[in-house]
Scaffold this active site. Structure first.
Site, PDB file in Angstrom:
ATOM      1  N   SER A  59      51.613  55.611  41.262  1.00 44.16           N
ATOM      2  CA  SER A  59      52.733  54.736  41.613  1.00 44.16           C
ATOM      3  C   SER A  59      52.932  54.711  43.114  1.00 44.16           C
ATOM      4  O   SER A  59      52.656  55.702  43.804  1.00 44.16           O
ATOM      5  CB  SER A  59      53.991  55.302  40.949  1.00 44.16           C
ATOM      6  OG  SER A  59      55.152  54.724  41.492  1.00 44.16           O
ATOM      7  N   TYR A  61      60.065  62.499  38.552  1.00 42.19           N
ATOM      8  CA  TYR A  61      59.074  61.503  38.120  1.00 42.19           C
ATOM      9  C   TYR A  61      58.022  61.291  39.220  1.00 42.19           C
ATOM     10  O   TYR A  61      56.813  61.354  38.967  1.00 42.19           O
ATOM     11  CB  TYR A  61      59.762  60.165  37.772  1.00 42.19           C
ATOM     12  CG  TYR A  61      58.797  59.016  37.758  1.00 42.19           C
ATOM     13  CD1 TYR A  61      57.917  58.840  36.693  1.00 42.19           C
ATOM     14  CD2 TYR A  61      58.720  58.121  38.825  1.00 42.19           C
ATOM     15  CE1 TYR A  61      57.000  57.807  36.697  1.00 42.19           C
ATOM     16  CE2 TYR A  61      57.810  57.091  38.841  1.00 42.19           C
ATOM     17  CZ  TYR A  61      56.952  56.931  37.774  1.00 42.19           C
ATOM     18  OH  TYR A  61      56.037  55.916  37.798  1.00 42.19           O
ATOM     19  N   THR A 107      55.520  55.077  44.362  1.00 42.58           N
ATOM     20  CA  THR A 107      56.568  56.069  44.628  1.00 42.58           C
ATOM     21  C   THR A 107      56.021  57.244  45.440  1.00 42.58           C
ATOM     22  O   THR A 107      56.782  57.919  46.141  1.00 42.58           O
ATOM     23  CB  THR A 107      57.210  56.537  43.301  1.00 42.58           C
ATOM     24  OG1 THR A 107      58.407  57.213  43.593  1.00 42.58           O
ATOM     25  CG2 THR A 107      56.313  57.450  42.510  1.00 42.58           C
ATOM     26  N   GLY A 118      52.494  50.573  25.245  1.00 39.43           N
ATOM     27  CA  GLY A 118      53.562  50.394  26.228  1.00 39.43           C
ATOM     28  C   GLY A 118      53.400  49.083  26.990  1.00 39.43           C
ATOM     29  O   GLY A 118      52.525  48.265  26.683  1.00 39.43           O
ATOM     30  N   ARG A 131      60.632  44.862  47.570  1.00 44.75           N
ATOM     31  CA  ARG A 131      59.569  45.459  46.756  1.00 44.75           C
ATOM     32  C   ARG A 131      58.404  44.483  46.654  1.00 44.75           C
ATOM     33  O   ARG A 131      58.563  43.284  46.825  1.00 44.75           O
ATOM     34  CB  ARG A 131      60.073  45.720  45.313  1.00 44.75           C
ATOM     35  CG  ARG A 131      61.186  46.730  45.197  1.00 44.75           C
ATOM     36  CD  ARG A 131      60.672  48.150  45.402  1.00 44.75           C
ATOM     37  NE  ARG A 131      61.735  49.126  45.247  1.00 44.75           N
ATOM     38  CZ  ARG A 131      62.613  49.450  46.196  1.00 44.75           C
ATOM     39  NH1 ARG A 131      62.525  48.883  47.384  1.00 44.75           N
ATOM     40  NH2 ARG A 131      63.550  50.337  45.977  1.00 44.75           N
ATOM     41  N   LYS A 140      53.703  62.225  39.586  1.00 44.77           N
ATOM     42  CA  LYS A 140      52.585  61.356  40.001  1.00 44.77           C
ATOM     43  C   LYS A 140      51.817  61.999  41.153  1.00 44.77           C
ATOM     44  O   LYS A 140      50.587  61.981  41.195  1.00 44.77           O
ATOM     45  CB  LYS A 140      53.106  59.973  40.392  1.00 44.77           C
ATOM     46  CG  LYS A 140      53.668  59.179  39.213  1.00 44.77           C
ATOM     47  CD  LYS A 140      52.610  58.902  38.163  1.00 44.77           C
ATOM     48  CE  LYS A 140      53.169  58.322  36.890  1.00 44.77           C
ATOM     49  NZ  LYS A 140      52.188  58.254  35.784  1.00 44.77           N
ATOM     50  N   GLY A 153      68.760  57.053  45.956  1.00 44.57           N
ATOM     51  CA  GLY A 153      67.313  57.269  45.831  1.00 44.57           C
ATOM     52  C   GLY A 153      66.453  56.033  46.048  1.00 44.57           C
ATOM     53  O   GLY A 153      65.228  56.131  46.023  1.00 44.57           O
TER      54      GLY A 153
HETATM   55  N1  UFG Z   1      67.979  46.612  41.438  1.00 41.94           N
HETATM   56  C1  UFG Z   1      69.206  45.988  41.480  1.00 41.94           C
HETATM   57  N2  UFG Z   1      69.937  45.922  40.337  1.00 41.94           N
HETATM   58  C2  UFG Z   1      69.488  46.420  39.147  1.00 41.94           C
HETATM   59  C3  UFG Z   1      68.219  47.058  39.109  1.00 41.94           C
HETATM   60  C4  UFG Z   1      67.489  47.135  40.282  1.00 41.94           C
HETATM   61  O1  UFG Z   1      69.650  45.514  42.529  1.00 41.94           O
HETATM   62  O2  UFG Z   1      70.213  46.345  38.146  1.00 41.94           O
HETATM   63  C5  UFG Z   1      67.183  46.667  42.666  1.00 41.94           C
HETATM   64  C6  UFG Z   1      66.860  48.100  43.106  1.00 41.94           C
HETATM   65  O3  UFG Z   1      67.901  48.611  43.901  1.00 41.94           O
HETATM   66  C7  UFG Z   1      65.554  47.877  43.863  1.00 41.94           C
HETATM   67  C8  UFG Z   1      64.895  46.687  43.157  1.00 41.94           C
HETATM   68  O4  UFG Z   1      65.926  46.061  42.419  1.00 41.94           O
HETATM   69  O5  UFG Z   1      65.849  47.480  45.168  1.00 41.94           O
HETATM   70  C9  UFG Z   1      63.806  47.120  42.191  1.00 41.94           C
HETATM   71  O6  UFG Z   1      64.335  48.118  41.331  1.00 41.94           O
HETATM   72  P1  UFG Z   1      63.568  48.600  40.014  1.00 41.94           P
HETATM   73  O7  UFG Z   1      64.429  49.604  39.355  1.00 41.94           O
HETATM   74  O8  UFG Z   1      63.138  47.410  39.213  1.00 41.94           O
HETATM   75  O9  UFG Z   1      62.233  49.248  40.582  1.00 41.94           O
HETATM   76  P2  UFG Z   1      62.071  50.470  41.585  1.00 41.94           P
HETATM   77  O10 UFG Z   1      61.404  49.899  42.795  1.00 41.94           O
HETATM   78  O11 UFG Z   1      63.282  51.253  41.804  1.00 41.94           O
HETATM   79  O12 UFG Z   1      61.153  51.423  40.715  1.00 41.94           O
HETATM   80  C10 UFG Z   1      59.868  51.108  40.451  1.00 41.94           C
HETATM   81  C11 UFG Z   1      59.419  51.748  39.141  1.00 41.94           C
HETATM   82  C12 UFG Z   1      59.300  53.232  39.271  1.00 41.94           C
HETATM   83  C13 UFG Z   1      58.571  53.631  40.514  1.00 41.94           C
HETATM   84  C14 UFG Z   1      59.190  52.978  41.713  1.00 41.94           C
HETATM   85  C15 UFG Z   1      58.443  53.278  42.969  1.00 41.94           C
HETATM   86  O13 UFG Z   1      60.307  51.442  38.101  1.00 41.94           O
HETATM   87  O14 UFG Z   1      58.595  53.701  38.155  1.00 41.94           O
HETATM   88  O15 UFG Z   1      59.138  51.569  41.527  1.00 41.94           O
HETATM   89  O16 UFG Z   1      59.099  52.756  44.070  1.00 41.94           O
HETATM   90  F1  UFG Z   1      58.636  54.948  40.724  1.00 41.94           F
END
Ligand code: UFG
Length: 335
Positions: free
Chosen positions: A126, A151, A128, A12, A230, A155, A296
């Site tokens: 994570s 998910y 999360t 992965g 983030r 964790k 979420g």
């Molecule tokens: N975002 C956008 N547009 C997109 C995709 C994401 O604006 O098309 C934004 C999201 O709203 C967020 C940021 O980009 O603000 C990061 O989003 P990601 O989906 O890349 O990552 P996440 O922070 O949502 O999720 C990641 C991991 C998960 C984990 C999570 C914990 O993918 O496995 O962090 O916070 F659970």
């Protein structure tokens, strides 16, 4: 004789980079991966980087007999357990699939480890688990919150199960923030299946012309520029953290049987800052528009890194610019 380390999910995104780092650190990585969210081509990239194809067992971590055979045969010094499903949205649609694979797979692995008297495990957790935190940056001691998704719950439950078994198992529990980027060679990287959910693969596919435009999910949050924040971390920095963790276990340096570390940079970046940094790093515009909030989403989270720096001795080295250059280099090799 090199120490053998079993890497579940070793083909992965994070697993493949960790396999390369383990080899560079003098270990023999043994991969367990059933290709449920990875591709066999990752092995070619690994071979290009380390000069050989590591041993790979194409088995499910829920298959106790098969898993037992591999672990019995190799008698590893430790196991790094990446094999798990990771899509937040999908976990809401298929919670049982997530509990079966992520929680069931961990229990099966632990049963085998106990039977084989193997007591060193690195667990992929994570950020999360912190949910929408009350304090930022988040410390390892920051109170965790009710999981936002099945998910996230897998964790949290995984961490509880490991803590409850601390009488025989030594665990390094690594709470990853947002891993992005790719190996600087462009030989290995992230291979999202279908339409990406995460920001960077969606962004790079948009710039590559595969997607029309990136939607920024909300610009009305209470943050510096209204978009979510983030802690993005280069996947190679993250992979290297696993070598520190496995060494800590093997060298018996662990102070407590269950130790938790934040694996982040300590810096928060907003979605718009990431887009601007990508444009600056690569000299290419990112077609994007502002859209509604995504259900979420945590508003803002980044890591407090004092503990991981002082106790584990690891610190992220690569900049956001490097992460975004390497992510684009990987995408250009894919398209
Ligand atoms: N975002 C956008 N547009 C997109 C995709 C994401 O604006 O098309 C934004 C999201 O709203 C967020 C940021 O980009 O603000 C990061 O989003 P990601 O989906 O890349 O990552 P996440 O922070 O949502 O999720 C990641 C991991 C998960 C984990 C999570 C914990 O993918 O496995 O962090 O916070 F659970």
């Amino acid at each position: 004789m090199k120490h053998k380390i079993i890497v579940t999910g070793g083909l992965g995104f994070i697993g493949s980079h960790t396999v390369v780092c383990l080899h560079e650190a003098g270990f023999e990585p043994i991969i367990i991966d059933n290709l449920s969210n990875s591709e066999a081509s990752a092995m070619d990239g690994i071979e290009q980087l380390i000069g050989y194809k590591p041993i790979w067992a194409n088995i499910d971590v829920n298959d106790k007999a098969a898993l037992g055979n591999v672990i019995k045969e190799h008698q590893p010094q430790g196991v790094i357990h990446f094999a798990a499903f990771k899509a937040v949205g999908e976990s809401v649609e298929k919670p049982l699939t997530y509990y079966r694979n992520n929680v069931g797979g961990l229990i099966t692995l632990m049963e085998v480890l106990k039977e084989e008297n193997i007591d060193n495990l690195v667990f992929s957790s994570s950020c999360t688990v912190y949910g929408e935190p009350d304090e930022i940056p988040v410390k390892e001691s920051t109170q965790t919150k009710m999981a936002e998704s099945p998910y996230g719950a897998t964790k949290q439950i995984g961490e509880i199960i490991l803590k409850d078994n601390a009488n025989w198992l030594n665990t390094q529990c690594l709470r990853y923030f947002n891993p992005i980027g790719a190996h600087e060679s462009g030989f290995i990287g992230e291979l999202p299946i279908g339409v990406p959910n995460n920001l960077i693969p969606y962004l790079t596919q948009t710039v590559a012309g595969i997607r029309k435009e990136l939607t920024v999910f909300g610009d009305d949050y209470n943050t510096t520029d209204g978009t979510c924040i983030r802690d993005y971390i280069h996947v190679m920095d993250l992979a290297e953290a696993h070598v520190f963790a496995i060494n800590r276990l093997i060298n018996g340096e662990q102070k407590e049987p269950f130790e938790v570390f934040n694996i982040g940079t300590g810096n928060g970046s907003s979605v718009l800052e990431v887009i601007q940094a990508f444009e600056k790093a690569n000299g290419i515009p990112v077609p994007h528009k502002i859209g509604p909030r995504r259900a979420g989403d945590v508003i803002q989270v980044w890591a407090e890194t004092t503990k991981v720096e002082h106790v584990l001795g690891w610190k992220a080295k690569r900049t956001l610019e490097t992460m975004l250059k390497d992510a684009w280099n990987w995408q250009t090799k894919l398209s």
